[in-house]
Design an enzyme around this catalytic site. Structure first.
Site, PDB file in Angstrom:
ATOM      1  CG  ASP A 196     -13.580   6.284  -1.484  1.00 44.58           C
ATOM      2  OD1 ASP A 196     -13.611   6.159  -0.245  1.00 44.58           O
ATOM      3  OD2 ASP A 196     -12.536   6.166  -2.161  1.00 44.58           O
TER       4      ASP A 196
ATOM      5  NE  ARG B 234     -10.691  -5.428   0.430  1.00 45.40           N
ATOM      6  CZ  ARG B 234      -9.887  -4.427   0.794  1.00 45.40           C
ATOM      7  NH1 ARG B 234     -10.382  -3.346   1.354  1.00 45.40           N
ATOM      8  NH2 ARG B 234      -8.584  -4.489   0.560  1.00 45.40           N
TER       9      ARG B 234
ATOM     10  CD  GLN C 234     -13.258  -2.093  -0.923  1.00 44.19           C
ATOM     11  OE1 GLN C 234     -12.445  -1.944  -0.030  1.00 44.19           O
ATOM     12  NE2 GLN C 234     -14.441  -2.659  -0.728  1.00 44.19           N
TER      13      GLN C 234
ATOM     14  CG  HIS D 193      -8.475  -0.004  -3.029  1.00 44.25           C
ATOM     15  ND1 HIS D 193      -7.649  -1.051  -2.649  1.00 44.25           N
ATOM     16  CD2 HIS D 193      -9.225   0.298  -1.930  1.00 44.25           C
ATOM     17  CE1 HIS D 193      -7.894  -1.352  -1.390  1.00 44.25           C
ATOM     18  NE2 HIS D 193      -8.845  -0.566  -0.930  1.00 44.25           N
TER      19      HIS D 193
ATOM     20  NE  ARG E 184      -3.940   0.447   1.889  1.00 43.53           N
ATOM     21  CZ  ARG E 184      -5.197   0.563   2.355  1.00 43.53           C
ATOM     22  NH1 ARG E 184      -5.454   1.378   3.351  1.00 43.53           N
ATOM     23  NH2 ARG E 184      -6.182  -0.122   1.827  1.00 43.53           N
TER      24      ARG E 184
ATOM     25  CB  CYS F 251     -14.002   1.056  -0.333  1.00 41.88           C
ATOM     26  SG  CYS F 251     -13.367   2.736  -0.165  1.00 41.88           S
TER      27      CYS F 251
END
Ligand code: CP
Ligand code: NVA
Length: 300
Positions: A219, A287, A134, A131, A104, A259
């Protein structure tokens, strides 16, 4: 042999991605039944996280433990990366000791540089641009709630950020129509949008994007690394809040996803986040299973 990385959704063939979604649901069922499944015995996931994480870190660590392996978490603070050791050197050394690496970080280019020097698969655990992990969970969740997403209409409301970019890739791969509504100046990257072709349409008006949608997604308005813009963005993004009125323009059974982490009262109201159309908790739970399916695909 070339190493299989997962830097964006486009790194895995479409049919394999569809299989990963279905496998995620199977692995969830197996875990619910407490079936022991340890194909990753003695395998190790290395994790380098330069940004905060709750879901991504815990889901990867739990996935490795449940599948019989283990993980090692490195933050820049306690590794030599934080003292300037080059990425390329870290990639060669770390990948000689572990079996897969999740990263990340900020610029996507750093992930690509790392992957170029890694002997083992590298997974994008979030960059400024994408991402993809996700999206695996989101697509699995949609399938579990509503079946095939092919030909469906999805609305992205808010910032044209990393999640939005991964939704554009997903629209191409999984064959849904993505309607994006962003304030002026916060559109997705034009190159990524163009690659979406006819599958991705940009709107200014959030109602136009949500009209007839099967799935509405948003988001945070300021992503990690943009904290200093938070105040200024609040006013600009206010018309893009997903509230009950905006959601009512979708299909009667439209789902809502985010998310997480969510900022209640900003990009989404508590009423929508906690309401009957919200799939966010299952989306977060998935996830774990989507990433177990991904690890199985990359390693077994
Ligand atoms: N959605 C997501 O990636 O959450 P974390 O930042 O908690 O990992
Ligand atoms: N767009 C958000 C997603 C967090 C999971 C960020 O990059 O901070």
């Amino acid at each position: 042999m070339t190493v299989r990385h997962f830097l964006t959704l486009l790194d895995i063939k479409h049919d394999a991605l569809w299989k990963i979604l279905r496998r995620g649901t199977e692995l969830k069922k197996m875990q619910t039944e407490l079936k022991l499944y340890e194909p990753l015995k003695n395998r190790i996931l290395g994790m380098i996280f330069e940004k905060s994480s709750t879901r991504t870190r815990v889901s990867f660590e739990s996935a490795m433990i449940q599948m019989g392996g283990g993980s090692i978490f490195l933050s820049p603070r306690d590794s030599q990366l934080g003292r300037g050791e080059p990425l390329e050197d870290t990639a060669r050394v770390l990948s000689s000791m572990v079996d897969v690496i999740a990263i990340r970080t900020y610029e996507h280019n750093k992930l690509e540089r790392f992957a170029a020097f890694s002997e083992v698969p590298v997974i994008n655990a979030l960059t400024n641009e994408y991402h993809p992990c996700q999206l695996l969970a989101d697509m699995q969740t949609y399938q579990e709630y509503r079946g095939d997403i092919r030909g469906r209409r999805v609305a992205w409301v808010g910032d044209g950020n990393n999640m939005c970019h991964s939704y554009i890739n997903a629209a191409r791969i999984f064959g849904f129509d993505l309607h994006i509504a962003c304030p002026e100046g916060f559109e997705p990257d034009p190159g990524i949008l163009a690659q979406g072709g006819a599958r991705a349409t940009l709107h200014r008006d959030p109602v136009a994007a949500v009209q007839g949608a099967d799935l509405v997604v948003t988001d945070v308005w300021a992503s990690m690394g943009q904290e200093e813009e938070q105040q200024e963005r609040l006013a600009l993004f206010a018309p893009y809040q997903v509230n009950a009125t905006l959601l009512s323009h979708g299909k009667p059974d439209t789902l809502f996803m985010h998310c997480l982490p969510a900022h209640r009262g900003e990009e989404v109201t508590t009423e929508v986040l906690e309401g009957p159309q919200s799939a966010v908790w299952e989306e977060a739970r998935n996830r774990l299973y989507a990433q177990k399916a991904l690890l199985e695909y990359l390693l077994v």
